[in-house]
Design a protein around this motif. Structure first.
Motif, PDB file in Angstrom:
ATOM      1  N   MET A 178      86.849  21.002 -32.111  1.00  0.00           N
ATOM      2  CA  MET A 178      85.736  21.249 -31.208  1.00  0.00           C
ATOM      3  C   MET A 178      86.208  21.267 -29.747  1.00  0.00           C
ATOM      4  SD  MET A 178      82.111  19.223 -30.820  1.00  0.00           S
ATOM      5  CE  MET A 178      81.736  19.449 -32.562  1.00  0.00           C
ATOM      6  N   LEU A 179      87.084  20.341 -29.393  1.00  0.00           N
ATOM      7  CA  LEU A 179      87.609  20.311 -28.026  1.00  0.00           C
ATOM      8  C   LEU A 179      88.372  21.591 -27.704  1.00  0.00           C
ATOM      9  CD1 LEU A 179      88.290  18.852 -25.344  1.00  0.00           C
ATOM     10  CD2 LEU A 179      90.324  17.938 -26.495  1.00  0.00           C
ATOM     11  N   THR A 180      89.203  22.036 -28.630  1.00  0.00           N
ATOM     12  CA  THR A 180      89.996  23.244 -28.392  1.00  0.00           C
ATOM     13  C   THR A 180      89.109  24.467 -28.231  1.00  0.00           C
ATOM     14  OG1 THR A 180      91.746  22.268 -29.767  1.00  0.00           O
ATOM     15  CG2 THR A 180      91.954  24.597 -29.212  1.00  0.00           C
ATOM     16  N   MET A 181      88.112  24.593 -29.123  1.00  0.00           N
ATOM     17  CA  MET A 181      87.199  25.735 -29.016  1.00  0.00           C
ATOM     18  C   MET A 181      86.418  25.680 -27.699  1.00  0.00           C
ATOM     19  SD  MET A 181      87.820  27.521 -31.631  1.00  0.00           S
ATOM     20  CE  MET A 181      89.493  26.845 -31.609  1.00  0.00           C
ATOM     21  N   ALA A 182      86.018  24.472 -27.296  1.00  0.00           N
ATOM     22  CA  ALA A 182      85.261  24.323 -26.045  1.00  0.00           C
ATOM     23  C   ALA A 182      86.106  24.745 -24.849  1.00  0.00           C
ATOM     24  CB  ALA A 182      84.802  22.875 -25.888  1.00  0.00           C
ATOM     25  N   LEU A 183      87.398  24.399 -24.872  1.00  0.00           N
ATOM     26  CA  LEU A 183      88.283  24.799 -23.776  1.00  0.00           C
ATOM     27  C   LEU A 183      88.462  26.313 -23.739  1.00  0.00           C
ATOM     28  CD1 LEU A 183      90.873  21.914 -24.089  1.00  0.00           C
ATOM     29  CD2 LEU A 183      89.596  22.470 -21.999  1.00  0.00           C
ATOM     30  N   ILE A 184      88.505  26.949 -24.899  1.00  0.00           N
ATOM     31  CA  ILE A 184      88.578  28.418 -24.956  1.00  0.00           C
ATOM     32  C   ILE A 184      87.324  29.017 -24.328  1.00  0.00           C
ATOM     33  CG2 ILE A 184      88.494  30.409 -26.515  1.00  0.00           C
ATOM     34  CD1 ILE A 184      90.276  28.753 -28.447  1.00  0.00           C
ATOM     35  N   GLY A 338      80.873  26.907  -8.391  1.00  0.00           N
ATOM     36  CA  GLY A 338      79.734  27.279  -9.225  1.00  0.00           C
ATOM     37  C   GLY A 338      80.016  26.968 -10.676  1.00  0.00           C
ATOM     38  N   ASP A 339      78.974  26.615 -11.415  1.00  0.00           N
ATOM     39  CA  ASP A 339      79.101  26.273 -12.823  1.00  0.00           C
ATOM     40  C   ASP A 339      78.652  27.461 -13.666  1.00  0.00           C
ATOM     41  OD1 ASP A 339      79.130  25.159 -15.363  1.00  0.00           O
ATOM     42  OD2 ASP A 339      78.273  23.259 -14.718  1.00  0.00           O
ATOM     43  N   TRP A 340      79.516  27.914 -14.561  1.00  0.00           N
ATOM     44  CA  TRP A 340      79.176  29.058 -15.412  1.00  0.00           C
ATOM     45  C   TRP A 340      78.122  28.690 -16.453  1.00  0.00           C
ATOM     46  CZ3 TRP A 340      79.610  28.203 -20.549  1.00  0.00           C
ATOM     47  CH2 TRP A 340      80.484  27.198 -20.980  1.00  0.00           C
ATOM     48  N   TYR A 341      78.035  27.385 -16.807  1.00  0.00           N
ATOM     49  CA  TYR A 341      77.152  26.984 -17.904  1.00  0.00           C
ATOM     50  C   TYR A 341      75.685  27.199 -17.541  1.00  0.00           C
ATOM     51  CZ  TYR A 341      74.459  24.192 -21.126  1.00  0.00           C
ATOM     52  OH  TYR A 341      73.515  23.795 -22.029  1.00  0.00           O
ATOM     53  N   LYS A 342      74.971  27.905 -18.422  1.00  0.00           N
ATOM     54  CA  LYS A 342      73.549  28.180 -18.199  1.00  0.00           C
ATOM     55  C   LYS A 342      72.670  27.823 -19.391  1.00  0.00           C
ATOM     56  CE  LYS A 342      74.104  30.112 -14.099  1.00  0.00           C
ATOM     57  NZ  LYS A 342      75.548  29.832 -13.981  1.00  0.00           N
ATOM     58  N   ASP A 343      73.205  27.934 -20.600  1.00  0.00           N
ATOM     59  CA  ASP A 343      72.348  27.792 -21.776  1.00  0.00           C
ATOM     60  C   ASP A 343      73.122  27.149 -22.934  1.00  0.00           C
ATOM     61  OD1 ASP A 343      71.168  29.058 -24.478  1.00  0.00           O
ATOM     62  OD2 ASP A 343      69.578  29.031 -22.968  1.00  0.00           O
ATOM     63  N   TRP A 344      72.487  26.248 -23.654  1.00  0.00           N
ATOM     64  CA  TRP A 344      73.146  25.490 -24.713  1.00  0.00           C
ATOM     65  C   TRP A 344      73.606  26.372 -25.879  1.00  0.00           C
ATOM     66  CZ3 TRP A 344      71.480  25.945 -29.649  1.00  0.00           C
ATOM     67  CH2 TRP A 344      70.181  26.397 -29.858  1.00  0.00           C
ATOM     68  N   SER A 345      73.062  27.586 -26.026  1.00  0.00           N
ATOM     69  CA  SER A 345      73.390  28.421 -27.180  1.00  0.00           C
ATOM     70  C   SER A 345      74.875  28.779 -27.252  1.00  0.00           C
ATOM     71  CB  SER A 345      72.552  29.704 -27.174  1.00  0.00           C
ATOM     72  OG  SER A 345      72.812  30.472 -26.022  1.00  0.00           O
ATOM     73  N   VAL A 346      75.587  28.570 -26.168  1.00  0.00           N
ATOM     74  CA  VAL A 346      77.019  28.829 -26.173  1.00  0.00           C
ATOM     75  C   VAL A 346      77.738  27.943 -27.198  1.00  0.00           C
ATOM     76  CG1 VAL A 346      77.655  27.146 -24.401  1.00  0.00           C
ATOM     77  CG2 VAL A 346      78.964  29.253 -24.626  1.00  0.00           C
ATOM     78  N   ILE A 347      77.143  26.830 -27.617  1.00  0.00           N
ATOM     79  CA  ILE A 347      77.809  25.939 -28.567  1.00  0.00           C
ATOM     80  C   ILE A 347      77.957  26.589 -29.941  1.00  0.00           C
ATOM     81  CG2 ILE A 347      77.013  23.868 -27.358  1.00  0.00           C
ATOM     82  CD1 ILE A 347      75.061  23.372 -29.636  1.00  0.00           C
ATOM     83  N   ASN A 348      77.259  27.697 -30.184  1.00  0.00           N
ATOM     84  CA  ASN A 348      77.460  28.396 -31.454  1.00  0.00           C
ATOM     85  C   ASN A 348      78.898  28.874 -31.619  1.00  0.00           C
ATOM     86  OD1 ASN A 348      74.729  28.729 -32.928  1.00  0.00           O
ATOM     87  ND2 ASN A 348      74.238  29.221 -30.811  1.00  0.00           N
ATOM     88  N   TYR A 349      79.587  29.072 -30.496  1.00  0.00           N
ATOM     89  CA  TYR A 349      80.993  29.453 -30.574  1.00  0.00           C
ATOM     90  C   TYR A 349      81.863  28.310 -31.108  1.00  0.00           C
ATOM     91  CZ  TYR A 349      80.443  33.820 -27.900  1.00  0.00           C
ATOM     92  OH  TYR A 349      80.115  35.088 -27.486  1.00  0.00           O
ATOM     93  N   LEU A 350      81.337  27.093 -31.123  1.00  0.00           N
ATOM     94  CA  LEU A 350      82.097  25.946 -31.619  1.00  0.00           C
ATOM     95  C   LEU A 350      82.152  25.898 -33.139  1.00  0.00           C
ATOM     96  CD1 LEU A 350      80.740  23.197 -29.173  1.00  0.00           C
ATOM     97  CD2 LEU A 350      82.926  24.407 -29.026  1.00  0.00           C
ATOM     98  N   ILE A 351      81.337  26.716 -33.788  1.00  0.00           N
ATOM     99  CA  ILE A 351      81.328  26.757 -35.248  1.00  0.00           C
ATOM    100  C   ILE A 351      82.614  27.438 -35.721  1.00  0.00           C
ATOM    101  CG2 ILE A 351      80.136  27.674 -37.278  1.00  0.00           C
ATOM    102  CD1 ILE A 351      77.541  27.571 -35.611  1.00  0.00           C
ATOM    103  N   PRO A 352      83.335  26.849 -36.678  1.00  0.00           N
ATOM    104  CA  PRO A 352      84.631  27.407 -37.108  1.00  0.00           C
ATOM    105  C   PRO A 352      84.521  28.813 -37.677  1.00  0.00           C
ATOM    106  CG  PRO A 352      84.370  25.150 -37.890  1.00  0.00           C
ATOM    107  CD  PRO A 352      83.045  25.565 -37.335  1.00  0.00           C
ATOM    108  N   LEU A 353      85.588  29.593 -37.465  1.00  0.00           N
ATOM    109  CA  LEU A 353      85.680  30.920 -38.065  1.00  0.00           C
ATOM    110  C   LEU A 353      85.918  30.776 -39.562  1.00  0.00           C
ATOM    111  CD1 LEU A 353      88.005  32.927 -35.627  1.00  0.00           C
ATOM    112  CD2 LEU A 353      85.558  33.254 -35.953  1.00  0.00           C
ATOM    113  N   GLU A 354      85.308  31.650 -40.329  1.00  0.00           N
ATOM    114  CA  GLU A 354      85.508  31.620 -41.775  1.00  0.00           C
ATOM    115  C   GLU A 354      86.523  32.651 -42.241  1.00  0.00           C
ATOM    116  OE1 GLU A 354      81.727  31.988 -43.673  1.00  0.00           O
ATOM    117  OE2 GLU A 354      80.932  30.128 -42.810  1.00  0.00           O
TER     118      GLU A 354
END
Length: 386
Positions: A178-184, A338-354
């Motif tokens: 999760m940390l690695t994906m968040a940094l990406i 400035g902070d790029w973060y605007k919306d929580w939906s970005v966390i969907n990218y934290l879901i692992p690739l299948e």
């Protein structure tokens, strides 16, 4: 299309299921977004630590070679920090792209002004990512040394609240993926307004025929060299749409899979990286094909040298200079606030690739080199006729 638009569509079709940990992160992000930023009262020790980290980051951020080495040095101290090694390898590719502009092919396809614009674009992005990511690593290291979380100091480095929440979650749960994906996500989102939407780069880089030509020639491979049974091999991925934030994030996730899902190849890649200091020259991974000294003879009629990823017998290798001889260090203006973060939906990218990704890239890369050589030969032939 922005991140929010993408996931509005995604939610309508697939409704990705969030894990319990992601639900906690979602709640914390929503709570943080409502808070009014207030300057924290810092101790003298905290102020000294912040100043030390800023000075060290500035010192190591002199050029692509110094920052690329800094990522690897940090990874060797903290091998649990997967993004540091991923960042090291991607930064190597950034350096190779920079020196390509003065190398055997692109120097014959671009004007000097165009090459300088491309270099400024690549260097700015490389510099920005380091000055955002490296202080995070330094705070992590300081937190380990002190035995307590110091991530409340992240605002001193203008790091996104998204990463504040993620680092605090990692400190509790040690979810490395999760940390690695968040940094990406963070680093690509951080670049979006500062580089991809920069009006100067849009005019001088993205809107030029040469940028489209590079995409046509697939000069956007991310190569991950390693040695196997005494032979230099390449794994990697190709980015098709550089201007798409969504595609760049997905590329980062795929590169992570290529690097870390095959443990044997991963260990060989780390071994290769430590055995081959980054110089910016592609000679680092293919000395049989590239050379950091120009072996070409001025005035010689150009002819095809490349076939099946080999240089024809008796032909000179492709010129690929070291960074120190290709480009001078430049002084950057401060990073835009400035902070790029605007919306929580970005966390969907934290879901692992299948999907399963094998990382095969050598064939495509060889074809790219052949197309580049053909482009140079064609341009030379046209200039002779004129």
């Amino acid at each position: 299309m922005g991140v929010i638009d993408i996931f509005c569509k995604l939610k309508k079709k697939e409704k990705p299921q969030l894990s319990e940990r992601l639900i906690k992160i979602k709640k914390e992000l929503k709570k943080r977004a409502k808070k009014i930023n207030q300057s924290a009262i810092l101790s003298e020790g905290e102020k000294a630590l912040i100043q030390k980290i800023k000075e060290e980051t500035l010192f190591l951020n002199k050029n692509n070679v110094t920052r690329t080495k800094a990522y690897l040095d940090f990874y060797n101290r903290h091998p649990e920090m997967h993004w540091a090694f991923l960042g090291h390898m991607v930064s190597r590719n950034g350096g190779w792209n920079m020196t390509d502009l003065k190398g055997g092919f692109l120097s014959k396809l671009l004007t000097r002004k165009e090459a300088e614009s491309f270099f400024s674009f690549l260097e700015r992005g490389n510099w920005l990512i380091f000055q955002d990511a490296f202080p995070q690593f330094m705070l992590y290291e300081a937190s380990i040394e002190n035995g307590l979380s110091l991530f409340h100091l992240l605002p001193a480095f203008n790091v996104s609240i998204f990463m504040e929440v993620i680092w605090e979650s990692f400190w509790r749960d040690q979810d490395l993926y999760m940390l690695t994906m968040a940094l990406i996500i963070n680093e690509q989102s951080y670049l979006e307004d500062r580089v991809l939407h920069n009006s100067s780069f849009k005019k001088k880089v993205f809107n030029t025929l040469e940028f489209k030509l590079q995409e046509f020639l697939s000069m956007n491979h991310i190569l991950l060299p390693y040695s196997q049974n005494g032979k230099q091999r390449l794994a990697g991925q190709t980015l098709r749409h550089f201007e798409s934030l969504h595609e760049r994030i997905l590329l980062g996730k795929r590169l992570y899979n290529v690097l870390f899902k095959n443990n044997k190849r991963f260990l060989m890649t780390v071994q290769w990286a430590n055995a081959h200091p980054h110089t910016g020259s592609r000679k680092d991974y293919w000395p049989h094909f590239f050379h950091d000294v120009d072996e070409g003879i001025p005035g010689r009629i150009l002819k095809s040298r490349i076939k099946a990823c080999q240089i024809a017998p008796g032909s000179s290798r492709i010129y690929s200079p070291r960074l120190e001889y290709a480009w001078k260090n430049i002084t950057h203006t401060c990073a835009e606030i400035g902070d790029w973060y605007k919306d929580w939906s970005v966390i969907n990218y934290l879901i692992p690739l299948e999907e399963i990704i094998d990382g095969e890239i050598e064939n495509d890369y060889c074809k790219t080199l052949e197309r580049l050589e053909l482009a140079v030969l064609t341009k030379k032939a046209i200039s002779f006729r004129d």
